[in-house]
Design a protein around this motif. Structure first.
Motif, mmCIF file in Angstrom:
data_model
loop_
_atom_site.group_PDB
_atom_site.id
_atom_site.type_symbol
_atom_site.label_atom_id
_atom_site.label_comp_id
_atom_site.label_asym_id
_atom_site.label_seq_id
_atom_site.Cartn_x
_atom_site.Cartn_y
_atom_site.Cartn_z
ATOM 1 N N ASN A 89 0.831 -1.196 0.000
ATOM 2 C CA ASN A 89 0.000 0.000 0.000
ATOM 3 C C ASN A 89 0.872 1.254 0.000
ATOM 4 O O ASN A 89 1.240 1.773 1.052
ATOM 5 N N VAL A 90 1.190 1.732 -1.200
ATOM 6 C CA VAL A 90 1.963 2.963 -1.371
ATOM 7 C C VAL A 90 1.131 3.897 -2.252
ATOM 8 O O VAL A 90 1.017 3.692 -3.452
ATOM 9 N N GLY A 91 0.549 4.908 -1.642
ATOM 10 C CA GLY A 91 -0.290 5.831 -2.392
ATOM 11 C C GLY A 91 -1.718 5.364 -2.541
ATOM 12 O O GLY A 91 -2.507 6.013 -3.238
ATOM 13 N N GLY A 92 -2.065 4.245 -1.900
ATOM 14 C CA GLY A 92 -3.433 3.748 -1.976
ATOM 15 C C GLY A 92 -4.289 4.315 -0.860
ATOM 16 O O GLY A 92 -3.835 5.118 -0.032
ATOM 17 N N HIS A 93 -5.539 3.877 -0.809
ATOM 18 C CA HIS A 93 -6.471 4.384 0.183
ATOM 19 C C HIS A 93 -6.866 3.265 1.161
ATOM 20 O O HIS A 93 -6.344 3.166 2.258
ATOM 21 N N PHE A 101 2.685 -0.678 4.390
ATOM 22 C CA PHE A 101 3.896 -0.022 3.910
ATOM 23 C C PHE A 101 5.025 -0.110 4.946
ATOM 24 O O PHE A 101 6.200 -0.194 4.588
ATOM 25 N N GLU A 102 4.670 -0.123 6.245
ATOM 26 C CA GLU A 102 5.686 -0.155 7.298
ATOM 27 C C GLU A 102 6.565 -1.401 7.196
ATOM 28 O O GLU A 102 7.748 -1.367 7.525
ATOM 29 N N LEU A 103 5.986 -2.515 6.730
ATOM 30 C CA LEU A 103 6.752 -3.750 6.593
ATOM 31 C C LEU A 103 7.686 -3.727 5.393
ATOM 32 O O LEU A 103 8.576 -4.576 5.277
ATOM 33 N N PHE A 104 7.474 -2.772 4.505
ATOM 34 C CA PHE A 104 8.199 -2.758 3.233
ATOM 35 C C PHE A 104 9.338 -1.742 3.218
ATOM 36 O O PHE A 104 10.154 -1.752 2.298
#
Length: 311
Positions: A89-93, A101-104
């Motif tokens: 989830n990068v730029g998603g809602h 995103f924190e895991l990535f």
């Protein structure tokens, strides 16, 4: 998992998603990995070019940086090819289908985990559909095959008015009902938390293999959603649509127009979407609570069987 050939798709028009995609590509190329990079969006579909470019090689992984819309587009194109998807989830809602995103953020650690097989794979049921003509017993397909991860939607579309549709549905050769209203959804368990939930359809656990049929704003209070076995063959056709308004939509994207005399046949696809899970603990119910903002009980108690209330 080998990381020799990787697809990276980022959300079109989102600078953060693009920046992280370029960072991932640079790091993977430093590991001697061949990367295919491109935007994915309403007007951008990079997957036919990706797959054509990799016609003679095996794609090890697809990294999709965006929201649920980006993931749905990737699944429709990549699931039939058996390519696993790491969705972030990068730029998603909403992010129903993505890893946090924190895991990535520590991407180098992610590559190490993937190469060491320190991840899980979740398989999701998909649907396929096609347009058919001819007799009910021996229909002939007259279109390409369309795939979806969420739902097939049959509904009218007109630029100057809001037409009502009358759709007749048959399941395994037996007429079920005629639906008068805004349309009909034929969904997977994954899609049951999307458009189907908005249309008051059932929420199904993704571990279940089933097909949910939900009418959209039906003009009858007696009409209700129905859940079918996964092997069911669902056939739907419009009645009295002489202006050719009825369309088939896959995961919210226009697939094709349904012409008079044609029917849409939907069935479970032979392929499944394969998602890489990085979270050490994953709960579908926790996802429902977080993404759908379920408040739960107002009275909290110790869950030890005693039912003791905590103030």
């Amino acid at each position: 998992m080998e990381l020799k050939h990787v697809i990276i798709a980022y959300k079109a028009g989102d600078s953060e998603s693009k920046t992280w995609a370029e960072r991932c590509a640079k790091e993977l190329e430093a590991r001697q990995c061949q990367v295919l990079l491109g935007p994915s969006g309403f007007k951008d579909n990079p997957y036919p070019v990706f797959l054509a470019s990799a016609n003679t090689i095996k794609i090890d992984l697809a990294i999709v940086l965006g929201g649920d819309g980006s993931v749905l587009a990737a699944a429709r194109q990549l699931a039939p090819e058996g390519i696993p998807i790491l969705a972030v989830n990068v730029g998603g809602h909403l992010g129903f289908l993505t890893e946090p995103f924190e895991l990535f953020k520590n991407t180098e650690k992610i590559w190490q985990r993937l190469e060491s097989d320190l991840y899980a794979v979740e398989k999701r049921m998909m649907l396929e559909a096609g347009l058919y003509e001819g007799s009910r017993t021996e229909p002939q397909i007259v279109s390409e095959r369309f795939f979806c991860l969420n739902e097939m939607c049959l509904k009218p579309a007109s630029i100057d008015r809001m037409p009502t549709s009358i759709l007749e549905m048959e399941v395994d050769g037996e007429i079920i009902d005629q639906y008068s209203g805004d349309g009909l959804l034929v969904a997977t368990p994954t899609g049951s938390t999307g458009y189907t939930a908005s249309a008051n359809g059932p929420i199904l656990h993704p571990g279940i293999y089933a097909i949910a049929v939900t009418p959209i704003c039906p003009l009858s209070l007696s009409v209700r959603p129905i859940v079918l076995p996964p092997g069911s063959i669902v056939s739907v056709w419009p009645l009295g649509d002489y202006e050719v308004n009825t369309k088939l939509w896959t995961d919210g994207s226009l697939a094709t127009t349904i012409w008079p005399g044609q029917r849409v046949i939907v069935r479970m696809a032979n392929s499944q979407a394969k998602f890489i899970i990085l979270r050490e603990t994953y709960s579908f119910y926790q996802t429902l609570r977080e993404k759908l903002h379920w408040t739960g009980t107002r009275i909290h108690y110790q869950n030890n069987g005693s039912g003791k209330i905590i103030n």
